[in-house]
Design a protein around this motif. Structure first.
Motif, PDB file in Angstrom:
ATOM      1  N   VAL A  77       0.838  -1.202   0.000  1.00 56.09           N
ATOM      2  CA  VAL A  77       0.000   0.000   0.000  1.00 56.09           C
ATOM      3  C   VAL A  77       0.875   1.254   0.000  1.00 56.09           C
ATOM      4  O   VAL A  77       0.539   2.263  -0.611  1.00 56.09           O
ATOM      5  CB  VAL A  77      -0.921  -0.012   1.244  1.00 56.09           C
ATOM      6  N   TYR A  78       2.007   1.177   0.695  1.00 61.17           N
ATOM      7  CA  TYR A  78       2.884   2.337   0.837  1.00 61.17           C
ATOM      8  C   TYR A  78       3.998   2.391  -0.210  1.00 61.17           C
ATOM      9  O   TYR A  78       4.833   3.289  -0.177  1.00 61.17           O
ATOM     10  CB  TYR A  78       3.518   2.338   2.229  1.00 61.17           C
ATOM     11  N   ALA A  79       4.036   1.469  -1.117  1.00 59.96           N
ATOM     12  CA  ALA A  79       5.162   1.330  -2.043  1.00 59.96           C
ATOM     13  C   ALA A  79       5.381   2.551  -2.917  1.00 59.96           C
ATOM     14  O   ALA A  79       6.510   2.976  -3.136  1.00 59.96           O
ATOM     15  CB  ALA A  79       4.973   0.094  -2.907  1.00 59.96           C
ATOM     16  N   GLY A  80       4.339   3.164  -3.416  1.00 54.92           N
ATOM     17  CA  GLY A  80       4.506   4.268  -4.350  1.00 54.92           C
ATOM     18  C   GLY A  80       4.598   5.638  -3.700  1.00 54.92           C
ATOM     19  O   GLY A  80       4.731   6.646  -4.387  1.00 54.92           O
ATOM     20  N   ARG A  81       4.562   5.710  -2.398  1.00 60.74           N
ATOM     21  CA  ARG A  81       4.565   7.011  -1.721  1.00 60.74           C
ATOM     22  C   ARG A  81       5.981   7.533  -1.519  1.00 60.74           C
ATOM     23  O   ARG A  81       6.903   6.790  -1.233  1.00 60.74           O
ATOM     24  CB  ARG A  81       3.875   6.894  -0.361  1.00 60.74           C
ATOM     25  N   ALA A  82       6.113   8.845  -1.637  1.00 58.44           N
ATOM     26  CA  ALA A  82       7.410   9.478  -1.395  1.00 58.44           C
ATOM     27  C   ALA A  82       7.563   9.731   0.104  1.00 58.44           C
ATOM     28  O   ALA A  82       6.586   9.982   0.809  1.00 58.44           O
ATOM     29  CB  ALA A  82       7.486  10.799  -2.149  1.00 58.44           C
ATOM     30  N   LYS A  83       8.793   9.666   0.571  1.00 55.09           N
ATOM     31  CA  LYS A  83       9.065   9.883   1.982  1.00 55.09           C
ATOM     32  C   LYS A  83       9.083  11.379   2.276  1.00 55.09           C
ATOM     33  O   LYS A  83       9.795  12.135   1.623  1.00 55.09           O
ATOM     34  CB  LYS A  83      10.412   9.265   2.356  1.00 55.09           C
ATOM     35  N   ASP A  84       8.286  11.798   3.246  1.00 56.41           N
ATOM     36  CA  ASP A  84       8.240  13.196   3.659  1.00 56.41           C
ATOM     37  C   ASP A  84       9.050  13.305   4.946  1.00 56.41           C
ATOM     38  O   ASP A  84       8.580  12.949   6.022  1.00 56.41           O
ATOM     39  CB  ASP A  84       6.793  13.637   3.876  1.00 56.41           C
ATOM     40  N   THR A  85      10.286  13.774   4.848  1.00 52.64           N
ATOM     41  CA  THR A  85      11.178  13.785   6.007  1.00 52.64           C
ATOM     42  C   THR A  85      10.710  14.741   7.090  1.00 52.64           C
ATOM     43  O   THR A  85      10.886  14.464   8.274  1.00 52.64           O
ATOM     44  CB  THR A  85      12.609  14.146   5.586  1.00 52.64           C
ATOM     45  N   ALA A  86      10.117  15.863   6.718  1.00 52.89           N
ATOM     46  CA  ALA A  86       9.654  16.822   7.730  1.00 52.89           C
ATOM     47  C   ALA A  86       8.554  16.197   8.582  1.00 52.89           C
ATOM     48  O   ALA A  86       8.575  16.293   9.823  1.00 52.89           O
ATOM     49  CB  ALA A  86       9.144  18.087   7.057  1.00 52.89           C
ATOM     50  N   THR A  87       7.605  15.531   7.941  1.00 48.66           N
ATOM     51  CA  THR A  87       6.518  14.889   8.684  1.00 48.66           C
ATOM     52  C   THR A  87       7.049  13.732   9.523  1.00 48.66           C
ATOM     53  O   THR A  87       6.632  13.546  10.671  1.00 48.66           O
ATOM     54  CB  THR A  87       5.443  14.370   7.712  1.00 48.66           C
ATOM     55  N   ALA A  88       7.976  12.966   8.963  1.00 52.44           N
ATOM     56  CA  ALA A  88       8.559  11.849   9.703  1.00 52.44           C
ATOM     57  C   ALA A  88       9.321  12.348  10.926  1.00 52.44           C
ATOM     58  O   ALA A  88       9.237  11.758  12.006  1.00 52.44           O
ATOM     59  CB  ALA A  88       9.484  11.051   8.792  1.00 52.44           C
ATOM     60  N   THR A  89      10.038  13.441  10.799  1.00 55.12           N
ATOM     61  CA  THR A  89      10.795  14.004  11.912  1.00 55.12           C
ATOM     62  C   THR A  89       9.853  14.491  13.010  1.00 55.12           C
ATOM     63  O   THR A  89      10.096  14.262  14.196  1.00 55.12           O
ATOM     64  CB  THR A  89      11.689  15.159  11.426  1.00 55.12           C
ATOM     65  N   ARG A  90       8.781  15.191  12.599  1.00 58.39           N
ATOM     66  CA  ARG A  90       7.803  15.663  13.587  1.00 58.39           C
ATOM     67  C   ARG A  90       7.138  14.490  14.304  1.00 58.39           C
ATOM     68  O   ARG A  90       6.957  14.511  15.522  1.00 58.39           O
ATOM     69  CB  ARG A  90       6.714  16.503  12.908  1.00 58.39           C
ATOM     70  N   GLY A  91       6.794  13.457  13.553  1.00 62.18           N
ATOM     71  CA  GLY A  91       6.167  12.281  14.163  1.00 62.18           C
ATOM     72  C   GLY A  91       7.092  11.591  15.145  1.00 62.18           C
ATOM     73  O   GLY A  91       6.676  11.205  16.233  1.00 62.18           O
ATOM     74  N   ALA A  92       8.359  11.452  14.785  1.00 58.05           N
ATOM     75  CA  ALA A  92       9.332  10.823  15.679  1.00 58.05           C
ATOM     76  C   ALA A  92       9.517  11.652  16.940  1.00 58.05           C
ATOM     77  O   ALA A  92       9.633  11.104  18.044  1.00 58.05           O
ATOM     78  CB  ALA A  92      10.660  10.637  14.957  1.00 58.05           C
ATOM     79  N   ALA A  93       9.534  12.985  16.806  1.00 56.24           N
ATOM     80  CA  ALA A  93       9.680  13.861  17.967  1.00 56.24           C
ATOM     81  C   ALA A  93       8.486  13.715  18.904  1.00 56.24           C
ATOM     82  O   ALA A  93       8.641  13.681  20.130  1.00 56.24           O
ATOM     83  CB  ALA A  93       9.834  15.312  17.523  1.00 56.24           C
ATOM     84  N   LYS A  94       7.279  13.606  18.329  1.00 57.57           N
ATOM     85  CA  LYS A  94       6.083  13.432  19.156  1.00 57.57           C
ATOM     86  C   LYS A  94       6.125  12.105  19.909  1.00 57.57           C
ATOM     87  O   LYS A  94       5.760  12.035  21.090  1.00 57.57           O
ATOM     88  CB  LYS A  94       4.825  13.489  18.291  1.00 57.57           C
ATOM     89  N   VAL A  95       6.577  11.059  19.230  1.00 63.51           N
ATOM     90  CA  VAL A  95       6.671   9.745  19.881  1.00 63.51           C
ATOM     91  C   VAL A  95       7.686   9.788  21.007  1.00 63.51           C
ATOM     92  O   VAL A  95       7.432   9.288  22.110  1.00 63.51           O
ATOM     93  CB  VAL A  95       7.028   8.655  18.847  1.00 63.51           C
ATOM     94  N   ARG A  96       8.864  10.392  20.754  1.00 64.42           N
ATOM     95  CA  ARG A  96       9.882  10.497  21.807  1.00 64.42           C
ATOM     96  C   ARG A  96       9.359  11.281  23.002  1.00 64.42           C
ATOM     97  O   ARG A  96       9.561  10.899  24.158  1.00 64.42           O
ATOM     98  CB  ARG A  96      11.142  11.174  21.254  1.00 64.42           C
ATOM     99  N   GLU A  97       8.672  12.394  22.744  1.00 64.70           N
ATOM    100  CA  GLU A  97       8.129  13.228  23.819  1.00 64.70           C
ATOM    101  C   GLU A  97       7.102  12.443  24.641  1.00 64.70           C
ATOM    102  O   GLU A  97       7.106  12.494  25.876  1.00 64.70           O
ATOM    103  CB  GLU A  97       7.476  14.468  23.208  1.00 64.70           C
ATOM    104  N   SER A  98       6.257  11.708  23.967  1.00 60.77           N
ATOM    105  CA  SER A  98       5.245  10.906  24.648  1.00 60.77           C
ATOM    106  C   SER A  98       5.892   9.827  25.525  1.00 60.77           C
ATOM    107  O   SER A  98       5.485   9.610  26.670  1.00 60.77           O
ATOM    108  CB  SER A  98       4.313  10.265  23.624  1.00 60.77           C
ATOM    109  N   LEU A  99       6.919   9.157  24.986  1.00 54.03           N
ATOM    110  CA  LEU A  99       7.624   8.132  25.764  1.00 54.03           C
ATOM    111  C   LEU A  99       8.318   8.743  26.979  1.00 54.03           C
ATOM    112  O   LEU A  99       8.305   8.165  28.070  1.00 54.03           O
ATOM    113  CB  LEU A  99       8.638   7.406  24.886  1.00 54.03           C
ATOM    114  N   ASN A 100       8.931   9.904  26.810  1.00 57.67           N
ATOM    115  CA  ASN A 100       9.599  10.565  27.933  1.00 57.67           C
ATOM    116  C   ASN A 100       8.602  10.960  29.014  1.00 57.67           C
ATOM    117  O   ASN A 100       8.877  10.831  30.212  1.00 57.67           O
ATOM    118  CB  ASN A 100      10.380  11.786  27.449  1.00 57.67           C
ATOM    119  N   ARG A 101       7.421  11.464  28.602  1.00 57.62           N
ATOM    120  CA  ARG A 101       6.387  11.814  29.586  1.00 57.62           C
ATOM    121  C   ARG A 101       5.927  10.569  30.344  1.00 57.62           C
ATOM    122  O   ARG A 101       5.745  10.594  31.554  1.00 57.62           O
ATOM    123  CB  ARG A 101       5.182  12.456  28.897  1.00 57.62           C
TER     124      ARG A 101
END
Length: 100
Positions: A54-78
């Motif tokens: 399903v995800y094969a043809g999608r381009a990687k959006d690094t800005a969105t991926a970075t924001r998502g990773a930051a949110k996950v890290r923040e949630s884990l730290n909390r």
């Protein structure tokens, strides 16, 4: 309704109805549940390649991926901080001497 089947007799795993049949050669014994010939297959997840297709043809959006990773890290730290605070409060409550 057939006398060989009973609506309340079901397999505990697949919920398929079981037939009660007498055991050959032993007429005094109680009927034994027999599984139907077509057994229900156990559920298995789909192959990884099929899911990722399903995800094969999608381009990687690094800005969105970075924001998502930051949110996950923040949630884990909390969550870690809250767990440490909870453990400290429990530890303090156990050590506090009870007054009579």
């Amino acid at each position: 309704m057939s006398r060989d089947t009973h609506p309340g007799v079901q397999c505990p795993h697949c919920q398929s109805h079981l037939a009660l049949v007498p055991v050959p050669g032993n007429s005094a014994a109680a009927p034994v549940p027999v599984l139907p010939l077509t057994l229900k297959e156990e559920w298995q997840p789909p192959p990884v390649a099929e899911v990722l297709a399903v995800y094969a043809g999608r381009a990687k959006d690094t800005a969105t991926a970075t924001r998502g990773a930051a949110k996950v890290r923040e949630s884990l730290n909390r969550a870690r901080a809250a767990a440490a605070q909870r453990r400290a409060a429990q530890k303090t409550a156990r050590r506090t001497p009870k007054s009579a």
